[in-house]
Design an enzyme around this catalytic site. Structure first.
Site, short mmCIF file in Angstrom:
data_model
loop_
_atom_site.label_atom_id
_atom_site.label_comp_id
_atom_site.label_asym_id
_atom_site.label_seq_id
_atom_site.Cartn_x
_atom_site.Cartn_y
_atom_site.Cartn_z
CG PHE B 129 -13.98 41.74 106.94
CD1 PHE B 129 -15.32 41.13 107.36
CD2 PHE B 129 -13.09 41.53 107.88
CE1 PHE B 129 -15.29 40.75 108.63
CE2 PHE B 129 -13.19 41.16 109.18
CZ PHE B 129 -14.48 40.63 109.55
CG HIS B 136 -7.68 48.88 118.80
ND1 HIS B 136 -7.45 48.60 120.05
CD2 HIS B 136 -7.89 50.41 118.71
CE1 HIS B 136 -7.28 49.73 120.69
NE2 HIS B 136 -7.65 50.91 119.85
CB SER B 138 -3.89 40.79 118.31
OG SER B 138 -2.97 40.21 117.50
CD GLU B 367 -9.08 36.11 107.90
OE1 GLU B 367 -9.94 35.59 108.88
OE2 GLU B 367 -9.40 36.61 106.97
C1 LIG Z 1 -1.50 42.19 104.02
C2 LIG Z 1 -2.63 42.27 105.03
C3 LIG Z 1 -4.03 42.24 104.69
C4 LIG Z 1 -4.90 42.29 105.74
N1 LIG Z 1 -6.22 42.16 105.35
C5 LIG Z 1 -7.17 42.53 106.54
C6 LIG Z 1 -8.41 42.65 105.95
O1 LIG Z 1 -8.96 42.57 105.05
N2 LIG Z 1 -9.56 43.06 107.04
C7 LIG Z 1 -9.06 43.38 108.60
O2 LIG Z 1 -9.95 43.62 109.12
N3 LIG Z 1 -7.64 42.99 108.75
C8 LIG Z 1 -6.87 42.69 107.87
N4 LIG Z 1 -5.40 42.62 108.20
C9 LIG Z 1 -5.12 42.83 109.42
C10 LIG Z 1 -4.69 41.51 110.21
O3 LIG Z 1 -5.82 40.99 110.54
C11 LIG Z 1 -3.63 42.31 111.33
O4 LIG Z 1 -2.55 42.54 111.05
C12 LIG Z 1 -3.56 41.06 112.42
O5 LIG Z 1 -4.85 40.93 113.04
C13 LIG Z 1 -2.47 41.39 113.45
O6 LIG Z 1 -2.73 42.65 114.03
P1 LIG Z 1 -1.49 43.85 113.95
O7 LIG Z 1 -0.69 43.73 112.57
O8 LIG Z 1 -1.90 44.90 114.40
O9 LIG Z 1 -0.48 43.14 115.29
P2 LIG Z 1 -0.33 43.34 116.61
O10 LIG Z 1 -1.87 42.93 117.17
O11 LIG Z 1 -0.15 44.73 116.98
O12 LIG Z 1 0.44 42.16 117.09
C14 LIG Z 1 1.80 42.44 117.10
C15 LIG Z 1 2.38 41.16 117.91
O13 LIG Z 1 1.82 41.08 119.34
C16 LIG Z 1 1.37 39.73 119.17
N5 LIG Z 1 0.56 39.72 120.24
C17 LIG Z 1 -0.58 40.75 120.14
N6 LIG Z 1 -1.40 40.35 121.51
C18 LIG Z 1 -0.61 39.45 122.18
C19 LIG Z 1 -1.11 38.64 123.39
N7 LIG Z 1 -2.11 38.85 123.92
N8 LIG Z 1 -0.19 37.85 123.78
C20 LIG Z 1 1.06 37.44 123.13
N9 LIG Z 1 1.28 38.05 121.84
C21 LIG Z 1 0.48 39.08 121.32
C22 LIG Z 1 0.97 39.35 117.77
O14 LIG Z 1 0.86 37.87 118.13
C23 LIG Z 1 1.98 39.73 116.87
O15 LIG Z 1 3.17 38.92 116.76
C24 LIG Z 1 -4.44 42.45 106.97
C25 LIG Z 1 -3.05 42.45 107.28
C26 LIG Z 1 -2.08 42.31 106.35
C27 LIG Z 1 -0.71 42.45 106.62
#
Ligand SMILES: Cc1cc2nc3c(=O)[nH]c(=O)nc-3n(C[C@H](O)[C@H](O)[C@H](O)COP(=O)(O)OP(=O)(O)OC[C@H]3O[C@@H](n4cnc5c(N)ncnc54)[C@H](O)[C@@H]3O)c2cc1C
Lengths: 261, 389
Positions: B129, B136, B138, B367
C-alpha cells in the site's frame, strides 16, 4: 465412504500439576478454573485421519461425543477441521460412565446414525488412559478392530492398516466396516482454518439423551473405590567414601542393593 | 496446546472466537516464534509463512470470498495473536488484508476482484500500500505522486517511501493525484511489479520491525493499463477508509505484543532470584507487573468494544483513532516497563520483550502517529482542527 469419529472432551493435559485437584469425597476431578477442556489428543489424530481419508476418497464424516454440554466445543472443533455432522449424547445418567457403559451408548448412537464403512477412535483418552472403549465398541457392533493404528490405506472395501507393535509395526488387511483406534504416530492434526471455524460456528450439533437412543445407564463394570493424588516422596542418601573410586564402588553397591542395576 | 489467553476480567468470547484465537496462537507458537528472532536479527521477513497464513484463512479474513467473512472481533483476535508473535507478522497481514484486499473488494471492478482477491487470500499474490512519500507522511493529501492518462493506459511518476511488503509485493496499490477537470483528485492504481518504470529499493538498517520488509517504490514514467485504476473511489476517502480498517487491527494487535512482554516478564520475575528470593516478590516488581496487567486489561476491553461496534456497523473513525492511540501507547509503556524487569537479559533476542519494544516504536508512528490521532480526537471533541494550521 461413511466415517464415524468418536471424540471425547478431556481436561487439558497441559494443566499444571499445581492446579490439578480431586475431590476425594465425591471421587471426582475438580476442573481447574480458567483452563478450558480440550479434544483428547488421540481423538484429534482420529479426526485428522478421517479428514485425510475423506480428501482422498470422498464421503462424509459424522462426529459423536458422549459428554456434557461443553463437549459441543469438541464436536465443533472436529467440524472446523473438516468433519460434516455432529451428534452429542448429553445425559446426566452417563456423567461418570465407565468404559462398558460408554461403549454401549456409543454403539446405540452409531446405529442411530445409519450405515458406516469405518469408525475411528483415539487409541485412549488422556484423562483415564484406560484404552477400553474402542475395542468394547467394536465388540458390541460385531466388527473387527485394530489398535493402536499408525497408518491407514483404503483399497476398495479393504483397509491396509499399520499397527504399532513393540519394535516397529505390522501391516494388517481388514475388511470394512471396521473400527480403528488411532495413535499419534498416524499424523499431525491440522489447525482448523478460519473458514472451517466460521462454518462450524453456524453448524447445528444434534443432541440426544440416552433415552432417545433407547439405552439406560445399567451394567456398570467398574467401581471406583478411591480417587486421590498420590504423594510423591523423595529421599536423599549421600554416598560417602574417601576417594572417588571408593565413592563409585559404594554407589554401585547401593544401586545393586536397590536392584537398580 | 497453545498457551491460554490472558483474560483477567473473564471477557466472554464466543466459542468460534476462542477457536480462532487458539488456532492462531498455536500456529504462531509452533511455526512462527521458532523463526522470528533469527528473522529479526537477519532483517528478513519469514516468507515461508505466507502460504500458511493463506491456508489458515488469516489474509483478509473479513472479506467474503467463498462464504461469509469473519466477524470483526475474530479478525481483531487474529491480529492480536499474530502481533503477540511479532509486529512484522501482523503488519504483513494488515497490509495484505486491510490495505490492499479491502479496497479492491470495496472499490475494485469485478475484473480486479477476480484477478487479485483469491490469490491474495491464499498468499500466492502479495500486495503493498503506497501512500506515504519522503516529504509527506502525516499530510499525505499533499502527495506529489501523479498519474496522467496516456493512450489507453496511465503513466505514474513519484516516489513512495516506507512501504511495508514492497520488496515482496506482486502488486502495489499506489495512491496518486489525477487531474480531473482542473482539480487534483487522489485515485488508487493497482501497479504490478514488473511494470515498466516500477522499481523497489529495500529500506535497510532499520532498528524496528526488522522482521518486516520495507521498501521505497520509485515510479519513473511507470506505465500501467487503463483498467489498473480503482473505479469505486475518489479523493482521500479511499486511502483513509483503508487506514481505518488497518488501525482497527492495530488496536487489537498491540494488545498481543503487550501480552507477550507481560507474560515473559512475569515468568522471568518468578524464577529470577536476587537477594536470595524471586524478584517477583519485591514490591517494586509487583507494581510494574500489576500496572502492566491493568493496562493490558483496559486495552483488551477497548479492543473488544471496538469489535462490537464494528459488527454493529456503528464504529466511527474517531473511535478507531482513540483505540489505536490508547493501545499503542499502552503497549509501548508495558514493553518498556517489562524490559526493565528483565534488566540485562531484557536486551537479548532470547526473550521477546526488547524486540516487541522496538517494533512498537513503528506501530506508534505508522497508520497515523500518536500526535495525529491526538489531533483527530482533539478536533472531534472541540470542533477545532489543529492540524491544518
Ligand atoms: C516501518 C514502517 C512501515 C510503514 N509502512 C507504510 C506503508 O506500508 N504504507 C505507507 O503508505 N506508509 C507506511 N509507513 C509510513 C508511516 O505511515 C509514516 O511514517 C507516518 O505516517 C508518519 O510520517 P513521517 O514519518 O513522515 O513523519 P512526519 O509526518 O514527518 O511527522 C514527524 C513528527 O511530527 C509530528 N507531526 C506532523 N504533523 C503534525 C501536526 N500537524 N501537529 C503536530 N505534530 C505533527 C508527527 O506526529 C511526528 O511526531 C511506514 C512507516 C514505517 C516506519
Amino acid at each position: 465412504m461413511n466415517i464415524i469419529v468418536c471424540v471425547k472432551q478431556v481436561q487439558d493435559p497441559e494443566t499444571p500439576a499445581s492446579q490439578f485437584r480431586v475431590d476425594e469425597a465425591a471421587k471426582k476431578v475438580i476442573p481447574p478454573p480458567g483452563i478450558p477442556p480440550t479434544v483428547n489428543q488421540y481423538d484429534a489424530n482420529a479426526i485428522e485421519a478421517a479428514v485425510q481419508l475423506k480428501e482422498q476418497h470422498g464421503g462424509r464424516i459424522t462426529v459423536i461425543s458422549l459428554g456434557k454440554d461443553t463437549a459441543r466445543d469438541a464436536i465443533k472443533q472436529a467440524l472446523s477441521m473438516g468433519c460434516d455432522a455432529g451428534l452429542l449424547i448429553d445425559d446426566p445418567a452417563f456423567e461418570d460412565a465407565d468404559a462398558y457403559q460408554t461403549a454401549n451408548v456409543l454403539a446405540a448412537a452409531i446405529k442411530s446414525v445409519g450405515d458406516y464403512d469405518l469408525i475411528l477412535c483415539g487409541r485412549q483418552a488422556s484423562d483415564w488412559d484406560q484404552a477400553q472403549v474402542p475395542q468394547g465398541l467394536a465388540e458390541l457392533l460385531g466388527i473387527p478392530s485394530v489398535t493402536p493404528v499408525a497408518g491407514i490405506e483404503v483399497t476398495g472395501t479393504t483397509l491396509r492398516v499399520k499397527r504399532l507393535i513393540e519394535d516397529g509395526y505390522e501391516v494388517l488387511e481388514v475388511p470394512m466396516p471396521a473400527l480403528l483406534a488411532v495413535s499419534n504416530e498416524a499424523n499431525q492434526p491440522r489447525y482448523p482454518t478460519l473458514k472451517g471455524i466460521m462454518a462450524a460456528a453456524r453448524a447445528k450439533v444434534d443432541v440426544k439423551s440416552a433415552a432417545d437412543l433407547g439405552v439406560n445407564a445399567v451394567g456398570r463394570k467398574v467401581q471406583l473405590l478411591r480417587l486421590y493424588v498420590p504423594k510423591v516422596e523423595s529421599q536423599i542418601e549421600w554416598i560417602t567414601g574417601e576417594t572417588p573410586e571408593e565413592q563409585a564402588a559404594n554407589l554401585a553397591r547401593r544401586l545393586r542393593e536397590e536392584r537398580v542395576i | 496446546m497453545p498457551s491460554p489467553l490472558l483474560n483477567y476480567l473473564d471477557w466472554e468470547l464466543s466459542p468460534a472466537q476462542q477457536s480462532v484465537q487458539r488456532t492462531v496462537r498455536a500456529f504462531v507458537e509452533e511455526e512462527a516464534l521458532p523463526l522470528i528472532a533469527d528473522c529479526f536479527e537477519a532483517g528478513r521477513f519469514p516468507k515461508e509463512l505466507i502460504p500458511r497464513l493463506g491456508a489458515l484463512g488469516l489474509l483478509g479474513p473479513t472479506i467474503p470470498l467463498d462464504g461469509p467473512g469473519a466477524d470483526a472481533t475474530s479478525a481483531g483476535l487474529i491480529c492480536q495473536e499474530l502481533e503477540r508473535g511479532d509486529s512484522a507478522l501482523r503488519s504483513f497481514a494488515s497490509v495484505q488484508g486491510s490495505l490492499v484486499m479491502y479496497p479492491i473488494w470495496r472499490y475494485g471492478s469485478d475484473e480486479q476482484k477476480a484477478r487479485y482477491l483469491p490469490g491474495m487470500a491464499s498468499g500466492t499474490i502479495v500486495g503493498c500500500f503506497g501512500l506515504t512519500e519522503h516529504d509527506h507522511g502525516s499530510d499525505p493529501a499533499r502527495m506529489e505522486t501523479r498519474a496522467y492518462p496516456d493512450g489507453d493506459g496511465w503513466v505514474l511518476n513519484g516516489v513512495k517511501m516506507w512501504i511495508t511488503n514492497a520488496p515482496l509485493a506482486d502488486v502495489a496499490l499506489i495512491w496518486a493525484k489525477v487531474d480531473e477537470e482542473g482539480r487534483d483528485v487522489v485515485r488508487g492504481f493497482l501497479v504490478e511489479a514488473g511494470s515498466p518504470g516500477y522499481r523497489v529499493n529495500e529500506v535497510h538498517h532499520k532498528l524496528s520491525l526488522r522482521a518486516s520488509a520495507t521498501g521505497e517504490i520509485v515510479l519513473e514514467d511507470c506505465r500501467v493499463p487503463g483498467d489498473a485504476i480503482l473505479p469505486g473511489v475518489r479523493g482521500m476517502r479511499g486511502p483513509l477508509s483503508c487506514l481505518t480498517e488497518a488501525r482497527f487491527g492495530i488496536a487489537f494487535g498491540v494488545v498481543g505484543a503487550a501480552m507477550a512482554c507481560y507474560e515473559s516478564a512475569l515468568e522471568y520475575a518468578k524464577s529470577r532470584e536476587q537477594w536470595g528470593r524471586p524478584i517477583a516478590g519485591f514490591q517494586l516488581t509487583q507494581a510494574k507487573l500489576v500496572d502492566a496487567l491493568e493496562w493490558i486489561t483496559q486495552g483488551q476491553l477497548v479492543a473488544y468494544q471496538l469489535g462490537r461496534l464494528k459488527d454493529a456497523g456503528r464504529l466511527t473513525p474517531q473511535q478507531v483513532s482513540l483505540a489505536k492511540r490508547a493501545n499503542c501507547r499502552m503497549a509501548l509503556e508495558v514493553a518498556r516497563s517489562m524490559r526493565s524487569i528483565l534488566a540485562g537479559n531484557g536486551i537479548l533476542l532470547a526473550y521477546p520483550v526488547f524486540r516487541h519494544m522496538v517494533n512498537l516504536e513503528t506501530v506508534f508512528t505508522y497508520e497515523g502517529t500518536h500526535e495525529i490521532h491526538t489531533l483527530i480526537l482533539g478536533a472531534d471533541i472541540t470542533g477545532l482542527e489543529a492540524y491544518r494550521g
